[in-house]
Design a protein around this motif. Structure first.
Motif, PDB file in Angstrom:
ATOM      1  N   GLY A   1     -82.817  -7.454 -37.627  1.00  9.07           N
ATOM      2  CA  GLY A   1     -83.046  -7.021 -39.002  1.00  9.07           C
ATOM      3  C   GLY A   1     -82.384  -5.692 -39.342  1.00  9.07           C
ATOM      4  N   VAL A   2     -81.393  -5.282 -38.557  1.00  2.68           N
ATOM      5  CA  VAL A   2     -80.681  -4.037 -38.856  1.00  2.68           C
ATOM      6  C   VAL A   2     -79.681  -4.315 -39.975  1.00  2.68           C
ATOM      7  CG1 VAL A   2     -79.156  -2.238 -37.963  1.00  2.68           C
ATOM      8  CG2 VAL A   2     -80.910  -3.245 -36.486  1.00  2.68           C
ATOM      9  N   ARG A   3     -79.764  -3.550 -41.035  1.00  2.00           N
ATOM     10  CA  ARG A   3     -78.882  -3.769 -42.167  1.00  2.00           C
ATOM     11  C   ARG A   3     -78.234  -2.449 -42.542  1.00  2.00           C
ATOM     12  NH1 ARG A   3     -79.237  -3.516 -47.560  1.00  2.00           N
ATOM     13  NH2 ARG A   3     -78.145  -5.078 -48.807  1.00  2.00           N
ATOM     14  N   PRO A   4     -76.994  -2.233 -42.076  1.00  2.00           N
ATOM     15  CA  PRO A   4     -76.312  -0.988 -42.450  1.00  2.00           C
ATOM     16  C   PRO A   4     -76.117  -0.922 -43.973  1.00  2.00           C
ATOM     17  CG  PRO A   4     -75.131  -2.127 -40.695  1.00  2.00           C
ATOM     18  CD  PRO A   4     -76.163  -3.075 -41.220  1.00  2.00           C
ATOM     19  N   ASP A   5     -76.042   0.276 -44.500  1.00  2.00           N
ATOM     20  CA  ASP A   5     -75.746   0.424 -45.929  1.00  2.00           C
ATOM     21  C   ASP A   5     -74.243   0.462 -46.152  1.00  2.00           C
ATOM     22  OD1 ASP A   5     -78.473   1.064 -47.381  1.00  2.00           O
ATOM     23  OD2 ASP A   5     -78.524   1.928 -45.371  1.00  2.00           O
ATOM     24  N   GLN A   6     -73.564   1.291 -45.360  1.00  2.00           N
ATOM     25  CA  GLN A   6     -72.120   1.429 -45.516  1.00  2.00           C
ATOM     26  C   GLN A   6     -71.449   1.367 -44.153  1.00  2.00           C
ATOM     27  OE1 GLN A   6     -73.833   4.300 -47.253  1.00  2.00           O
ATOM     28  NE2 GLN A   6     -73.765   3.337 -49.271  1.00  2.00           N
ATOM     29  N   VAL A   7     -70.311   0.686 -44.107  1.00  2.00           N
ATOM     30  CA  VAL A   7     -69.531   0.595 -42.869  1.00  2.00           C
ATOM     31  C   VAL A   7     -68.105   1.056 -43.168  1.00  2.00           C
ATOM     32  CG1 VAL A   7     -68.589  -0.920 -41.088  1.00  2.00           C
ATOM     33  CG2 VAL A   7     -70.895  -1.337 -41.979  1.00  2.00           C
ATOM     34  N   ILE A   8     -67.607   1.944 -42.332  1.00  2.00           N
ATOM     35  CA  ILE A   8     -66.210   2.389 -42.429  1.00  2.00           C
ATOM     36  C   ILE A   8     -65.499   1.975 -41.148  1.00  2.00           C
ATOM     37  CG2 ILE A   8     -64.678   4.390 -42.650  1.00  2.00           C
ATOM     38  CD1 ILE A   8     -67.147   5.821 -43.998  1.00  2.00           C
ATOM     39  N   VAL A   9     -64.480   1.137 -41.298  1.00  2.00           N
ATOM     40  CA  VAL A   9     -63.689   0.684 -40.156  1.00  2.00           C
ATOM     41  C   VAL A   9     -62.433   1.552 -40.123  1.00  2.00           C
ATOM     42  CG1 VAL A   9     -62.572  -1.304 -39.062  1.00  2.00           C
ATOM     43  CG2 VAL A   9     -64.559  -1.669 -40.559  1.00  2.00           C
ATOM     44  N   GLY A  10     -62.125   2.077 -38.931  1.00  2.00           N
ATOM     45  CA  GLY A  10     -61.018   3.040 -38.848  1.00  2.00           C
ATOM     46  C   GLY A  10     -59.667   2.434 -38.543  1.00  2.00           C
ATOM     47  N   GLU A  11     -59.436   1.186 -38.974  1.00  2.00           N
ATOM     48  CA  GLU A  11     -58.131   0.559 -38.741  1.00  2.00           C
ATOM     49  C   GLU A  11     -57.041   1.267 -39.544  1.00  2.00           C
ATOM     50  OE1 GLU A  11     -57.322  -1.651 -36.627  1.00  2.00           O
ATOM     51  OE2 GLU A  11     -58.953  -3.076 -36.324  1.00  2.00           O
ATOM     52  N   ALA A  12     -55.801   1.145 -39.053  1.00  2.00           N
ATOM     53  CA  ALA A  12     -54.662   1.734 -39.750  1.00  2.00           C
ATOM     54  C   ALA A  12     -54.447   0.995 -41.071  1.00  2.00           C
ATOM     55  CB  ALA A  12     -53.413   1.638 -38.879  1.00  2.00           C
ATOM     56  N   THR A  13     -54.501   1.732 -42.175  1.00  2.00           N
ATOM     57  CA  THR A  13     -54.400   1.092 -43.489  1.00  2.00           C
ATOM     58  C   THR A  13     -53.355   1.735 -44.398  1.00  2.00           C
ATOM     59  OG1 THR A  13     -56.117   2.570 -44.344  1.00  2.00           O
ATOM     60  CG2 THR A  13     -56.842   0.423 -43.528  1.00  2.00           C
ATOM     61  N   ALA A  14     -52.837   2.911 -44.019  1.00  2.00           N
ATOM     62  CA  ALA A  14     -51.976   3.651 -44.948  1.00  2.00           C
ATOM     63  C   ALA A  14     -50.539   3.124 -44.913  1.00  2.00           C
ATOM     64  CB  ALA A  14     -52.005   5.137 -44.611  1.00  2.00           C
ATOM     65  N   VAL A  15     -49.841   3.283 -46.032  1.00  2.00           N
ATOM     66  CA  VAL A  15     -48.450   2.835 -46.128  1.00  2.00           C
ATOM     67  C   VAL A  15     -47.499   3.956 -45.682  1.00  2.00           C
ATOM     68  CG1 VAL A  15     -46.728   1.758 -47.615  1.00  2.00           C
ATOM     69  CG2 VAL A  15     -49.157   1.520 -48.167  1.00  2.00           C
ATOM     70  N   ASP A  16     -47.515   5.065 -46.406  1.00  2.00           N
ATOM     71  CA  ASP A  16     -46.617   6.181 -46.087  1.00  2.00           C
ATOM     72  C   ASP A  16     -47.368   7.424 -45.622  1.00  2.00           C
ATOM     73  OD1 ASP A  16     -44.142   4.932 -46.786  1.00  2.00           O
ATOM     74  OD2 ASP A  16     -44.774   5.085 -48.879  1.00  2.00           O
ATOM     75  N   GLN A  17     -48.547   7.645 -46.215  1.00  2.00           N
ATOM     76  CA  GLN A  17     -49.333   8.839 -45.894  1.00  2.00           C
ATOM     77  C   GLN A  17     -50.797   8.462 -45.829  1.00  2.00           C
ATOM     78  OE1 GLN A  17     -48.716  11.615 -49.053  1.00  2.00           O
ATOM     79  NE2 GLN A  17     -46.497  11.560 -48.799  1.00  2.00           N
ATOM     80  N   VAL A  18     -51.522   9.105 -44.934  1.00  2.00           N
ATOM     81  CA  VAL A  18     -52.958   8.864 -44.848  1.00  2.00           C
ATOM     82  C   VAL A  18     -53.586   9.068 -46.225  1.00  2.00           C
ATOM     83  CG1 VAL A  18     -55.129   9.715 -43.903  1.00  2.00           C
ATOM     84  CG2 VAL A  18     -53.124   9.538 -42.444  1.00  2.00           C
ATOM     85  N   GLY A  19     -54.410   8.114 -46.647  1.00  2.00           N
ATOM     86  CA  GLY A  19     -55.111   8.253 -47.915  1.00  2.00           C
ATOM     87  C   GLY A  19     -54.417   7.573 -49.075  1.00  2.00           C
ATOM     88  N   ASP A  20     -53.221   6.985 -48.839  1.00  2.00           N
ATOM     89  CA  ASP A  20     -52.562   6.330 -49.983  1.00  2.00           C
ATOM     90  C   ASP A  20     -53.076   4.908 -50.201  1.00  2.00           C
ATOM     91  OD1 ASP A  20     -51.239   4.920 -47.974  1.00  2.00           O
ATOM     92  OD2 ASP A  20     -49.264   5.770 -48.372  1.00  2.00           O
ATOM     93  N   ARG A  21     -53.787   4.380 -49.215  1.00  2.00           N
ATOM     94  CA  ARG A  21     -54.288   3.003 -49.368  1.00  2.00           C
ATOM     95  C   ARG A  21     -55.520   2.816 -48.483  1.00  2.00           C
ATOM     96  NH1 ARG A  21     -50.373  -1.992 -47.810  1.00  2.00           N
ATOM     97  NH2 ARG A  21     -51.000  -1.451 -45.688  1.00  2.00           N
ATOM     98  N   PHE A  22     -56.505   2.093 -48.988  1.00  2.00           N
ATOM     99  CA  PHE A  22     -57.616   1.664 -48.126  1.00  2.00           C
ATOM    100  C   PHE A  22     -57.955   0.216 -48.442  1.00  2.00           C
ATOM    101  CE2 PHE A  22     -61.571   1.951 -50.796  1.00  2.00           C
ATOM    102  CZ  PHE A  22     -61.042   2.545 -51.930  1.00  2.00           C
ATOM    103  N   ILE A  23     -58.714  -0.388 -47.567  1.00  2.00           N
ATOM    104  CA  ILE A  23     -58.957  -1.831 -47.658  1.00  2.00           C
ATOM    105  C   ILE A  23     -60.380  -2.081 -48.127  1.00  2.00           C
ATOM    106  CG2 ILE A  23     -59.309  -3.848 -46.152  1.00  2.00           C
ATOM    107  CD1 ILE A  23     -56.595  -3.199 -44.917  1.00  2.00           C
ATOM    108  N   ILE A  24     -60.512  -2.974 -49.120  1.00  2.00           N
ATOM    109  CA  ILE A  24     -61.830  -3.287 -49.695  1.00  2.00           C
ATOM    110  C   ILE A  24     -62.219  -4.738 -49.433  1.00  2.00           C
ATOM    111  CG2 ILE A  24     -61.669  -1.535 -51.519  1.00  2.00           C
ATOM    112  CD1 ILE A  24     -60.822  -3.897 -53.400  1.00  2.00           C
TER     113      ILE A  24
END
Ligand SMILES: [Zn+2]
Length: 387
Positions: free
Chosen positions: A162-185
């Motif tokens: 019955g554990v139900r996280p509220d928010q999950v952040i997965v640290g996979e590589a998602t950026a195109v040119d610079q960190v923070g330019d893209r994230f995955i939803i």
């Protein structure tokens, strides 16, 4: 040397070829235990898994009953094989700096994400020891492999409890040119099939005494590959069917082969279901009167995180970092372990370093990006924790 770089170097030195963990998890578990995390190894079928939680109410072991929100960082310690050593500019398991970047297998996928998450939490708790949410890490050594006994297993155990996280952040590589330019939803689903079409072998000069499986396959797959399965959604591209292999023939020019084998894969949006796609293909094969055997492999459900608290906080932090320019909210690319966590009923996003060198020789991460990523995770935690 920065804390994030130091931890990343220690992780790269551990050659954790999937599903080996090579001591990465123990290192991380010890580091988190020093912050008050209470860890539980959930190793399964040769895969190393860790679920470790820090409850602000302190009660070790009482975490499931806690009412504090639960924020999870998820990642994998395993890496793909480096390929030939001589193709690399330096030993893939000896972290090496060149031109402002750190080289090594896992530098981008995803030991840098893990190192940045751990250091972000260390920094946060030094600043805000009374941070109000529960913080957890879910680590596995089976993300690059079959993905059966890693996050999928841990998610099953958490669901049973019955554990139900509220928010999950997965640290996979998602950026195109610079960190923070893209994230995955969200990510598309993946459904594969190995199809054998049976015919009757014969002489090409006597087609009436044979049944050519290639000729049978062509019109059906001309239609299936041209079909508009859907128009996609506002946030997902349309569903696509791609044939990756088509084998048939005996190697000589005067024999109609007895069978043909096709391998194809759907990448599908949440507008579709694996069951519906499978039924649609089999209906087309049946309508064409084919004698076939279809072996389906459903390797991933799609997931999608609707606009809400997590997306709002992450988009806000990234827009501020990008001087007002919004980060791209992306749903393309392959599958990830996010698909196993979203069904727990939580919001899931993926945010990490530049993806360009993942799985390649000379995998690397820019040293400046390590610090940026660590800061971004810290700001997201501040946002989620009401700073
Ligand atoms: Zn990865």
């Amino acid at each position: 040397m920065s804390a994030t770089r130091g931890l990343l170097e220690e992780l790269i030195r551990r050659p954790s070829l999937t599903p080996e963990d090579a001591g990465c998890t123990e290192l991380l578990a010890d580091r988190l235990a020093a912050l008050g995390f209470v860890g539980e190894r959930m190793d399964h079928e040769g895969v190393t898994n860790l679920w470790t939680v820090r409850d602000p109410q302190g009660a070790a072991g009482a975490s499931e009953a806690s009412r504090a929100p639960l924020i999870v960082f998820a990642g994998h310690t395993d890496v793909v094989p480096p390929g030939p050593r001589e193709a690399w500019g330096s030993d893939p398991f000896v972290p090496t700096e060149r031109a402002g970047a750190l080289y090594g297998r896992g530098a981008a996928d995803m030991k840098s994400g893990i190192a940045a998450m751990v250091v972000a939490v260390e920094t946060l708790l030094a600043r805000r020891p009374d941070y109000p949410a529960r913080l957890a890490f879910l680590l596995t050594s089976d993300e690059e492999g079959p993905c059966r006994h890693g996050t999928r297993h841990v998610a099953r155990v958490l669901a049973e409890r019955g554990v139900r996280p509220d928010q999950v952040i997965v640290g996979e590589a998602t950026a195109v040119d610079q960190v923070g330019d893209r994230f995955i939803i969200g990510r598309r689903g993946s459904l594969g099939c190995t199809l054998t079409i049976r015919g009757v072998q014969g002489h090409v000069a006597y087609p009436e005494r044979a049944d050519n499986p290639i000729h049978r396959a062509l019109p059906v797959f001309a239609e299936l590959t041209a079909r508009r399965w859907d128009e996609g959604t506002a946030e997902f591209p349309p569903t696509s069917l791609q044939i990756s292999n088509f084998h048939s023939g005996t190697g000589v020019s005067n024999v109609i082969p007895g069978s043909a084998e096709l391998v194809f894969n759907f990448r599908y949006s949440p507008a579709q279901s694996a069951r519906g796609l499978r039924q649609a293909v089999e209906a087309a094969l049946d309508a064409a009167g084919l004698d076939y055997q279809a072996d389906w492999a459903h390797s991933g459900e799609p997931y999608y995180t609707a606009p809400g608290r997590l997306r709002e906080v992450v988009a806000g932090v990234l827009a501020a970092h990008n001087k007002g320019r919004a980060a791209e909210e992306f749903t393309g690319g392959g599958t990830s372990d996010g698909r196993f966590l979203a069904p727990l009923g939580c919001e899931v996003i993926e945010l990490g370093p530049v993806a360009r060198s993942i799985h390649k020789v000379d995998e690397h991460v820019a040293l400046a990006d390590l610090e940026t990523l660590t800061n971004l995770y810290g700001q997201i935690l501040d946002g989620l924790g009401g700073a």
